[in-house]
Design a protein around this motif. Sequence first.
Motif, PDB file in Angstrom:
ATOM      1  N   UNK A  24      43.203 -82.842   5.464  1.00  0.00           N
ATOM      2  CA  UNK A  24      42.432 -82.151   6.408  1.00  0.00           C
ATOM      3  C   UNK A  24      43.342 -81.099   7.486  1.00  0.00           C
ATOM      4  N   UNK A  25      44.615 -81.661   7.698  1.00  0.00           N
ATOM      5  CA  UNK A  25      45.255 -80.907   8.674  1.00  0.00           C
ATOM      6  C   UNK A  25      46.614 -80.088   8.174  1.00  0.00           C
ATOM      7  N   UNK A  26      46.800 -80.095   6.862  1.00  0.00           N
ATOM      8  CA  UNK A  26      48.040 -79.530   6.348  1.00  0.00           C
ATOM      9  C   UNK A  26      49.174 -80.372   6.374  1.00  0.00           C
ATOM     10  N   UNK A  27      50.486 -80.069   6.081  1.00  0.00           N
ATOM     11  CA  UNK A  27      51.611 -80.729   5.980  1.00  0.00           C
ATOM     12  C   UNK A  27      52.005 -81.123   7.538  1.00  0.00           C
ATOM     13  N   UNK A  28      52.796 -82.388   7.435  1.00  0.00           N
ATOM     14  CA  UNK A  28      53.262 -82.984   8.462  1.00  0.00           C
ATOM     15  C   UNK A  28      54.208 -82.013   9.367  1.00  0.00           C
ATOM     16  N   UNK A  32      56.696 -71.939   7.383  1.00  0.00           N
ATOM     17  CA  UNK A  32      57.216 -72.582   8.555  1.00  0.00           C
ATOM     18  C   UNK A  32      56.608 -71.758   9.727  1.00  0.00           C
ATOM     19  N   UNK A  33      56.123 -72.339  10.889  1.00  0.00           N
ATOM     20  CA  UNK A  33      55.837 -71.534  12.266  1.00  0.00           C
ATOM     21  C   UNK A  33      56.175 -72.402  13.282  1.00  0.00           C
ATOM     22  N   UNK A  34      56.601 -71.664  14.413  1.00  0.00           N
ATOM     23  CA  UNK A  34      57.265 -72.291  15.449  1.00  0.00           C
ATOM     24  C   UNK A  34      55.905 -72.673  16.606  1.00  0.00           C
ATOM     25  N   UNK A  35      56.386 -74.002  16.923  1.00  0.00           N
ATOM     26  CA  UNK A  35      55.536 -74.290  18.209  1.00  0.00           C
ATOM     27  C   UNK A  35      56.344 -73.844  19.244  1.00  0.00           C
ATOM     28  N   UNK A  36      55.449 -72.968  19.947  1.00  0.00           N
ATOM     29  CA  UNK A  36      56.126 -72.306  21.025  1.00  0.00           C
ATOM     30  C   UNK A  36      55.868 -73.008  22.443  1.00  0.00           C
ATOM     31  N   UNK A  37      56.840 -73.699  22.744  1.00  0.00           N
ATOM     32  CA  UNK A  37      56.610 -74.531  24.094  1.00  0.00           C
ATOM     33  C   UNK A  37      56.570 -73.630  25.320  1.00  0.00           C
ATOM     34  N   UNK A  38      56.115 -74.274  26.285  1.00  0.00           N
ATOM     35  CA  UNK A  38      55.898 -73.896  27.867  1.00  0.00           C
ATOM     36  C   UNK A  38      57.186 -74.366  28.503  1.00  0.00           C
ATOM     37  N   UNK A  47      57.260 -78.424  27.669  1.00  0.00           N
ATOM     38  CA  UNK A  47      56.213 -79.149  27.091  1.00  0.00           C
ATOM     39  C   UNK A  47      55.484 -78.518  25.972  1.00  0.00           C
ATOM     40  N   UNK A  48      54.905 -79.327  25.106  1.00  0.00           N
ATOM     41  CA  UNK A  48      54.270 -78.746  23.764  1.00  0.00           C
ATOM     42  C   UNK A  48      52.796 -78.847  24.157  1.00  0.00           C
ATOM     43  N   UNK A  49      52.055 -77.397  24.181  1.00  0.00           N
ATOM     44  CA  UNK A  49      50.583 -77.464  24.397  1.00  0.00           C
ATOM     45  C   UNK A  49      49.922 -77.757  22.903  1.00  0.00           C
ATOM     46  N   UNK A  50      48.717 -78.591  23.069  1.00  0.00           N
ATOM     47  CA  UNK A  50      47.973 -78.740  21.917  1.00  0.00           C
ATOM     48  C   UNK A  50      47.785 -77.455  21.004  1.00  0.00           C
ATOM     49  N   UNK A  51      47.375 -76.376  21.785  1.00  0.00           N
ATOM     50  CA  UNK A  51      47.200 -74.864  21.115  1.00  0.00           C
ATOM     51  C   UNK A  51      48.300 -74.591  20.474  1.00  0.00           C
ATOM     52  N   UNK A  52      49.457 -74.774  20.923  1.00  0.00           N
ATOM     53  CA  UNK A  52      50.641 -74.179  20.339  1.00  0.00           C
ATOM     54  C   UNK A  52      50.729 -74.562  18.927  1.00  0.00           C
ATOM     55  N   UNK A  53      50.659 -75.987  18.686  1.00  0.00           N
ATOM     56  CA  UNK A  53      50.645 -76.606  17.328  1.00  0.00           C
ATOM     57  C   UNK A  53      49.460 -76.503  16.542  1.00  0.00           C
ATOM     58  N   UNK A  54      48.241 -76.229  17.180  1.00  0.00           N
ATOM     59  CA  UNK A  54      47.132 -75.943  16.513  1.00  0.00           C
ATOM     60  C   UNK A  54      47.271 -74.360  15.907  1.00  0.00           C
ATOM     61  N   UNK A  55      47.679 -73.437  16.768  1.00  0.00           N
ATOM     62  CA  UNK A  55      47.839 -71.996  16.322  1.00  0.00           C
ATOM     63  C   UNK A  55      48.856 -72.063  14.850  1.00  0.00           C
ATOM     64  N   UNK A  56      49.782 -72.685  14.709  1.00  0.00           N
ATOM     65  CA  UNK A  56      50.739 -72.750  13.620  1.00  0.00           C
ATOM     66  C   UNK A  56      49.979 -73.455  12.488  1.00  0.00           C
ATOM     67  N   UNK A  57      49.238 -74.619  12.624  1.00  0.00           N
ATOM     68  CA  UNK A  57      48.266 -75.591  11.649  1.00  0.00           C
ATOM     69  C   UNK A  57      47.525 -74.527  11.032  1.00  0.00           C
ATOM     70  N   UNK A  58      46.521 -73.927  12.051  1.00  0.00           N
ATOM     71  CA  UNK A  58      45.662 -72.990  11.652  1.00  0.00           C
ATOM     72  C   UNK A  58      46.037 -71.924  10.425  1.00  0.00           C
ATOM     73  N   UNK A  59      47.297 -71.266  10.688  1.00  0.00           N
ATOM     74  CA  UNK A  59      47.734 -70.583   9.722  1.00  0.00           C
ATOM     75  C   UNK A  59      48.232 -70.956   8.461  1.00  0.00           C
ATOM     76  N   UNK A  74      53.979 -75.286   8.283  1.00  0.00           N
ATOM     77  CA  UNK A  74      54.318 -76.419   8.511  1.00  0.00           C
ATOM     78  C   UNK A  74      54.850 -76.042   9.938  1.00  0.00           C
ATOM     79  N   UNK A  75      54.408 -76.843  10.887  1.00  0.00           N
ATOM     80  CA  UNK A  75      54.507 -76.497  12.471  1.00  0.00           C
ATOM     81  C   UNK A  75      55.953 -77.196  12.776  1.00  0.00           C
ATOM     82  N   UNK A  76      57.020 -76.579  13.365  1.00  0.00           N
ATOM     83  CA  UNK A  76      58.237 -76.825  13.627  1.00  0.00           C
ATOM     84  C   UNK A  76      58.359 -76.929  15.226  1.00  0.00           C
ATOM     85  N   UNK A  77      58.612 -78.049  15.629  1.00  0.00           N
ATOM     86  CA  UNK A  77      58.889 -78.228  17.162  1.00  0.00           C
ATOM     87  C   UNK A  77      60.199 -78.665  17.564  1.00  0.00           C
ATOM     88  N   UNK A  78      60.815 -77.817  18.728  1.00  0.00           N
ATOM     89  CA  UNK A  78      62.061 -77.966  19.190  1.00  0.00           C
ATOM     90  C   UNK A  78      61.737 -78.647  20.318  1.00  0.00           C
TER      91      UNK A  78
END
Length: 232
Positions: A19-23, A50-56, A100-112, A115-119
């Motif tokens: 459903x959501x793509x790769x871990x 890969x796409x970067x989860x842009x934190x606040x 912090x990691x917003x839900x939106x930041x992760x969703x933006x990458x997953x929608x594309x 693989x979402x990368x969080x630092x």
Amino acid sequence: MVFSMSFRKSTISAFNMVQKGFRPLVLCGPSGTGKSTLIKKLFDELPDSFGFSISHTTRKPRAGEQNGKEYYFTDKEEMQSQIDRGQFLESATYSGNMYGTSKRAVEDVQRAGKVCVLDIDVQGVKQIKKTITLDPLYVFVKPPSISELEKRLRERNTETEESLQLRLKAAQEEIEYGEQPGNFHLVIENDNVEKAYKKLRDFVVSEIERQKGLGASTKCRFIQFIYAEQLI
Ligand code: 5GP
């Protein structure tokens, strides 16, 4: 037909993957260990994967940092109100600033479809581990020693003496947590950036291949599962 809990768990987690793509991939480790360099190398080599989860963050931008690229730069009131409204997956205070990691930041990458990368720091890792939302792969990047880390932070020349000391203090605690067996899927000592990158890349690429195989075979198991459980 009775299915074991582990069958259920793996089937559900495979379904999530379908459903959501790769871990997602979480990179954690003290400030100054070279996580950003490793992430940059991964994006340079495999930009479509890969796409970067842009934190606040509430910290001030460093020279060259752009809003919406490295971070979304914000202030405490705004960020706290977004956290209170449930818009963040995790948040932490590090060296006197909020991150912090917003839900939106992760969703933006997953929608594309990437693989979402969080630092993120250890506080963020602990919060994400308490939820089932992301189920990421956890990689810890550690420096060869605290004195080497201090040298790198001083050379980077981005911190005041006070913030440098706070970062070194945080680093000690993070390394302790990072080195505890079972807390991360992979621990990389970054004493040489090329060697460290190869370890990261090999791990991530083999994991993606494994998940691709799992996704295909478990689509069938998922169909078996929903029939057996009479979910349809
Ligand atoms: P810096 O100020 O050097 O960019 O980041 C300081 C620390 O904050 C780093 O260890 C980094 O991994 C962590 N960090 C960055 N973004 C986030 C985030 O969204 N959540 C958490 N928990 N930590 C973050």
